[in-house]
Design a protein around this motif. Sequence first.
Motif, PDB file in Angstrom:
ATOM      1  N   PHE A 147      51.685  -4.200  72.289  1.00  0.00           N
ATOM      2  CA  PHE A 147      51.401  -3.135  73.444  1.00  0.00           C
ATOM      3  C   PHE A 147      51.316  -3.984  74.799  1.00  0.00           C
ATOM      4  CE2 PHE A 147      48.376  -1.032  75.761  1.00  0.00           C
ATOM      5  CZ  PHE A 147      48.903   0.524  76.164  1.00  0.00           C
ATOM      6  N   MET A 148      50.503  -4.875  74.814  1.00  0.00           N
ATOM      7  CA  MET A 148      50.116  -5.660  76.031  1.00  0.00           C
ATOM      8  C   MET A 148      51.456  -6.259  76.718  1.00  0.00           C
ATOM      9  SD  MET A 148      46.329  -7.033  75.301  1.00  0.00           S
ATOM     10  CE  MET A 148      45.968  -7.800  76.963  1.00  0.00           C
ATOM     11  N   ALA A 149      52.037  -6.816  75.809  1.00  0.00           N
ATOM     12  CA  ALA A 149      53.442  -7.698  76.475  1.00  0.00           C
ATOM     13  C   ALA A 149      54.503  -6.316  77.025  1.00  0.00           C
ATOM     14  CB  ALA A 149      54.068  -8.322  75.404  1.00  0.00           C
ATOM     15  N   MET A 150      54.514  -5.164  76.101  1.00  0.00           N
ATOM     16  CA  MET A 150      55.304  -4.248  76.958  1.00  0.00           C
ATOM     17  C   MET A 150      54.798  -3.434  78.091  1.00  0.00           C
ATOM     18  SD  MET A 150      56.256  -2.392  73.222  1.00  0.00           S
ATOM     19  CE  MET A 150      56.821  -0.970  73.770  1.00  0.00           C
ATOM     20  N   ARG A 151      53.430  -3.524  78.083  1.00  0.00           N
ATOM     21  CA  ARG A 151      52.582  -3.066  79.078  1.00  0.00           C
ATOM     22  C   ARG A 151      52.949  -3.773  80.618  1.00  0.00           C
ATOM     23  NH1 ARG A 151      47.770  -0.249  80.817  1.00  0.00           N
ATOM     24  NH2 ARG A 151      47.912  -0.304  83.200  1.00  0.00           N
ATOM     25  N   ILE A 152      52.677  -5.158  80.249  1.00  0.00           N
ATOM     26  CA  ILE A 152      52.966  -6.312  81.234  1.00  0.00           C
ATOM     27  C   ILE A 152      54.355  -6.042  81.787  1.00  0.00           C
ATOM     28  CG2 ILE A 152      53.146  -8.605  81.966  1.00  0.00           C
ATOM     29  CD1 ILE A 152      50.778  -8.852  80.000  1.00  0.00           C
ATOM     30  N   LYS A 153      55.434  -6.013  80.632  1.00  0.00           N
ATOM     31  CA  LYS A 153      56.804  -5.833  81.443  1.00  0.00           C
ATOM     32  C   LYS A 153      56.926  -4.740  82.182  1.00  0.00           C
ATOM     33  CE  LYS A 153      61.548  -5.524  79.443  1.00  0.00           C
ATOM     34  NZ  LYS A 153      62.287  -5.539  78.102  1.00  0.00           N
ATOM     35  N   SER A 154      56.515  -3.570  81.611  1.00  0.00           N
ATOM     36  CA  SER A 154      56.652  -2.277  82.370  1.00  0.00           C
ATOM     37  C   SER A 154      56.155  -2.217  83.686  1.00  0.00           C
ATOM     38  CB  SER A 154      55.958  -1.156  81.211  1.00  0.00           C
ATOM     39  OG  SER A 154      56.188   0.007  82.074  1.00  0.00           O
ATOM     40  N   ASP A 155      54.983  -2.844  83.751  1.00  0.00           N
ATOM     41  CA  ASP A 155      54.186  -3.097  85.186  1.00  0.00           C
ATOM     42  C   ASP A 155      54.957  -3.746  86.024  1.00  0.00           C
ATOM     43  OD1 ASP A 155      52.271  -1.330  84.102  1.00  0.00           O
ATOM     44  OD2 ASP A 155      50.667  -2.627  84.093  1.00  0.00           O
ATOM     45  N   GLY A 202      45.131 -13.604  81.562  1.00  0.00           N
ATOM     46  CA  GLY A 202      44.083 -13.393  80.911  1.00  0.00           C
ATOM     47  C   GLY A 202      44.070 -12.919  79.381  1.00  0.00           C
ATOM     48  N   PRO A 203      43.708 -11.534  79.218  1.00  0.00           N
ATOM     49  CA  PRO A 203      43.527 -11.006  77.938  1.00  0.00           C
ATOM     50  C   PRO A 203      44.793 -11.153  77.045  1.00  0.00           C
ATOM     51  CG  PRO A 203      43.004  -9.492  79.764  1.00  0.00           C
ATOM     52  CD  PRO A 203      43.449 -10.626  80.388  1.00  0.00           C
ATOM     53  N   LEU A 204      46.074 -11.264  77.324  1.00  0.00           N
ATOM     54  CA  LEU A 204      46.991 -11.520  76.487  1.00  0.00           C
ATOM     55  C   LEU A 204      47.117 -13.028  75.897  1.00  0.00           C
ATOM     56  CD1 LEU A 204      49.494 -10.389  75.021  1.00  0.00           C
ATOM     57  CD2 LEU A 204      50.935 -11.316  77.230  1.00  0.00           C
ATOM     58  N   HIS A 205      46.850 -13.839  76.903  1.00  0.00           N
ATOM     59  CA  HIS A 205      46.627 -15.326  76.470  1.00  0.00           C
ATOM     60  C   HIS A 205      45.351 -15.501  75.506  1.00  0.00           C
ATOM     61  CE1 HIS A 205      46.683 -19.583  76.519  1.00  0.00           C
ATOM     62  NE2 HIS A 205      45.347 -19.767  76.926  1.00  0.00           N
ATOM     63  N   ARG A 206      44.382 -14.819  75.788  1.00  0.00           N
ATOM     64  CA  ARG A 206      43.172 -15.002  74.957  1.00  0.00           C
ATOM     65  C   ARG A 206      43.505 -14.251  73.553  1.00  0.00           C
ATOM     66  NH1 ARG A 206      40.500 -14.504  79.797  1.00  0.00           N
ATOM     67  NH2 ARG A 206      40.179 -12.020  79.533  1.00  0.00           N
ATOM     68  N   LYS A 234      45.889 -16.643  66.612  1.00  0.00           N
ATOM     69  CA  LYS A 234      46.156 -18.108  65.845  1.00  0.00           C
ATOM     70  C   LYS A 234      45.025 -18.513  65.172  1.00  0.00           C
ATOM     71  CE  LYS A 234      49.924 -19.484  69.267  1.00  0.00           C
ATOM     72  NZ  LYS A 234      50.083 -20.510  70.166  1.00  0.00           N
ATOM     73  N   ASP A 235      44.031 -18.214  65.816  1.00  0.00           N
ATOM     74  CA  ASP A 235      42.557 -18.602  65.184  1.00  0.00           C
ATOM     75  C   ASP A 235      42.348 -18.050  63.848  1.00  0.00           C
ATOM     76  OD1 ASP A 235      42.037 -20.538  67.277  1.00  0.00           O
ATOM     77  OD2 ASP A 235      40.637 -19.350  68.317  1.00  0.00           O
ATOM     78  N   LYS A 236      42.690 -16.515  63.865  1.00  0.00           N
ATOM     79  CA  LYS A 236      42.306 -15.701  62.656  1.00  0.00           C
ATOM     80  C   LYS A 236      43.100 -16.217  61.764  1.00  0.00           C
ATOM     81  CE  LYS A 236      40.233 -11.432  63.817  1.00  0.00           C
ATOM     82  NZ  LYS A 236      39.181 -11.783  62.773  1.00  0.00           N
ATOM     83  N   GLN A 237      44.500 -16.513  61.952  1.00  0.00           N
ATOM     84  CA  GLN A 237      45.618 -16.946  61.135  1.00  0.00           C
ATOM     85  C   GLN A 237      45.211 -18.185  60.560  1.00  0.00           C
ATOM     86  OE1 GLN A 237      48.957 -17.039  63.716  1.00  0.00           O
ATOM     87  NE2 GLN A 237      49.594 -14.742  62.695  1.00  0.00           N
ATOM     88  N   GLN A 238      44.567 -19.139  61.147  1.00  0.00           N
ATOM     89  CA  GLN A 238      44.030 -20.460  60.799  1.00  0.00           C
ATOM     90  C   GLN A 238      42.729 -20.472  59.802  1.00  0.00           C
ATOM     91  OE1 GLN A 238      45.468 -23.478  61.003  1.00  0.00           O
ATOM     92  NE2 GLN A 238      43.919 -24.276  59.738  1.00  0.00           N
TER      93      GLN A 238
END
Length: 174
Positions: free
Chosen positions: A31-39, A95-99, A105-109
């Motif tokens: 959602f955030m990636a699509m939002r960024i692309k859209s914006d 910011g938020p998308l990177h975090r 990744k942390d949760k998967q680990q």
Amino acid sequence: MGFGNDLKYSHEALLKLQDWELRLLETVKKFMAMRIKSDKEYASTLQNLCNQVDKESTSQLDYVSNVAKSWLLIVQQTEQLSKIMKTHAEDLNAGPLHRLTVMIKDKQQIKKSYVGVHQQIEAEMFKVTKTELEKLKSSYRQLIKEVNSAKEKYKEALSKVRKFDLVVRVVFAY
């Protein structure tokens, strides 16, 4: 063995919860990636629109009027909105998308680590409950055989003692 079964169900429930959280985080990331692309696309479209209007209107605005001032203000604010949208999209990406990506990744680990530790504990439990239990059962059976053998020897010895006692009584009775 109810305790072990309860732990098994808890483990399965915890895995389902972790999977659900990971799927939700992936959905939020999409959602955030699509939002960024859209914006970014929206900001780019607004900027292109402003650039096109600037080219067309600069040649036509030779005199200053209230309509012209209003029109220039609309174009400037649209250009400003375009810059804000672009900055916002870049900030959201950095910011938020990177975090969020790092958190996924942390949760998967963590899940991988949890599954590994759980398998290790299950293997140890299997070793203790099955392997060592079988050893103890085998040892118990061997001890039962030894006890039965000792009982038989005891009965034989008791029988011999009774025969001997009977012979002694018969001999001393005469």
